[in-house]
Scaffold this active site. Sequence first.
Site, PDB file in Angstrom:
ATOM      1  N   ASP A  74       0.821  -1.201   0.000  1.00  0.00           N
ATOM      2  CA  ASP A  74       0.000   0.000   0.000  1.00  0.00           C
ATOM      3  C   ASP A  74       0.865   1.265   0.000  1.00  0.00           C
ATOM      4  O   ASP A  74       2.091   1.179  -0.078  1.00  0.00           O
ATOM      5  CB  ASP A  74      -1.066  -0.022   1.093  1.00  0.00           C
ATOM      6  N   LYS A 131      -4.795   2.659  -0.467  1.00  0.00           N
ATOM      7  CA  LYS A 131      -5.142   2.798   0.949  1.00  0.00           C
ATOM      8  C   LYS A 131      -4.829   4.160   1.533  1.00  0.00           C
ATOM      9  O   LYS A 131      -4.493   4.253   2.693  1.00  0.00           O
ATOM     10  CB  LYS A 131      -4.436   1.740   1.826  1.00  0.00           C
ATOM     11  N   ILE A 153      -1.276  -2.619  13.810  1.00  0.00           N
ATOM     12  CA  ILE A 153      -1.666  -1.329  14.411  1.00  0.00           C
ATOM     13  C   ILE A 153      -2.304  -0.492  13.315  1.00  0.00           C
ATOM     14  O   ILE A 153      -1.619  -0.037  12.394  1.00  0.00           O
ATOM     15  CB  ILE A 153      -0.457  -0.616  15.060  1.00  0.00           C
ATOM     16  N   THR A 209       6.150   0.744  14.225  1.00  0.00           N
ATOM     17  CA  THR A 209       4.933   1.516  13.985  1.00  0.00           C
ATOM     18  C   THR A 209       5.251   3.016  13.951  1.00  0.00           C
ATOM     19  O   THR A 209       6.260   3.470  14.506  1.00  0.00           O
ATOM     20  CB  THR A 209       3.873   1.172  15.055  1.00  0.00           C
ATOM     21  N   MET A 216      -3.770   9.101  11.837  1.00  0.00           N
ATOM     22  CA  MET A 216      -4.784   9.603  10.909  1.00  0.00           C
ATOM     23  C   MET A 216      -5.613  10.726  11.544  1.00  0.00           C
ATOM     24  O   MET A 216      -6.815  10.813  11.327  1.00  0.00           O
ATOM     25  CB  MET A 216      -5.710   8.450  10.459  1.00  0.00           C
TER      26      MET A 216
END
Length: 257
Positions: free
Chosen positions: A43, A65, A101, A126, A178
């Site tokens: 992605d 994505k 995650i 992450t 996000m």
Amino acid sequence: MDALQPPIPAGKVYLIGAGPGEADLLTVRAARMIGQADAVVYDHLVGDGVMALIPADAEKIYVGKEAGNHTLPQESINTLLVRLAQAGKRVVRLKGGDPFIFGRGGEEILELIGSGIPFEVVPGVTAASGAAAFSGIPLTHREVARTCVFATGHFHDGSCDLDWPALARPNQTVVIYMGIGALPVISAQLVAHGLAASTPAAAVRHATLPTQRTIVGTLEDLPGKVAQAGLKPPALLIIGEVVNLREQLNWFEDLPR
Ligand code: SAH
């Protein structure tokens, strides 16, 4: 290839965390598996350096994505992975950061299980760890933050309906993935639920990459600063007193370039 590096079997799917961007932040295991892939389904947050490790003759399939802009719907991605594995390929499913995650990795694995496809999961660094390390903001710090929570600021129905009382706790670091679009709502809700408007907060874009940019402020002024700077996703929000440590711990953005 020695005993520590067995060839990966065909017909299996490797769900791999590609880390926050830079290729040398991959795990050794992830690099080894990527190097043996027949097909790579990836992605948009997978860094160029990671993509360069894919063998030239491997099939590369982009499934997009970006928030709100899914090149392939999740169900089609799930079916694609099953089809590639059934065709006997060594399939690498590459996702930015860590696959478990905010990566929907669990959904893809459930589909594989349903179709009897063998799989393995490889963790990745992450975005929260990458942003923390490269912006000089420890996520926990003695006497400053004893807990750290990860939340998403993106909801499919457009709302940002988080458990605000749980997030607005003292001595806690809140990391929001996000969250750039919903930053004004997030700031207002955290203040409405008891955090001081002066609580330090930061937005870190492109963490770990040479293009990394960090904007520091408070719950009160960060939304305005981010809007004024035109800071776009992918970026992470870090909220809490730990943000103050950056003043002393920032190292990466001061490196000569
Ligand atoms: N599985 C990923 C998260 C996917 S959700 C992980 O573990 O990191 C996508 C969000 O992650 C982005 O919108 C952004 O909030 C965050 N993100 C991913 N890479 C980032 C980076 N290099 N810098 C800052 N935020 C990033």
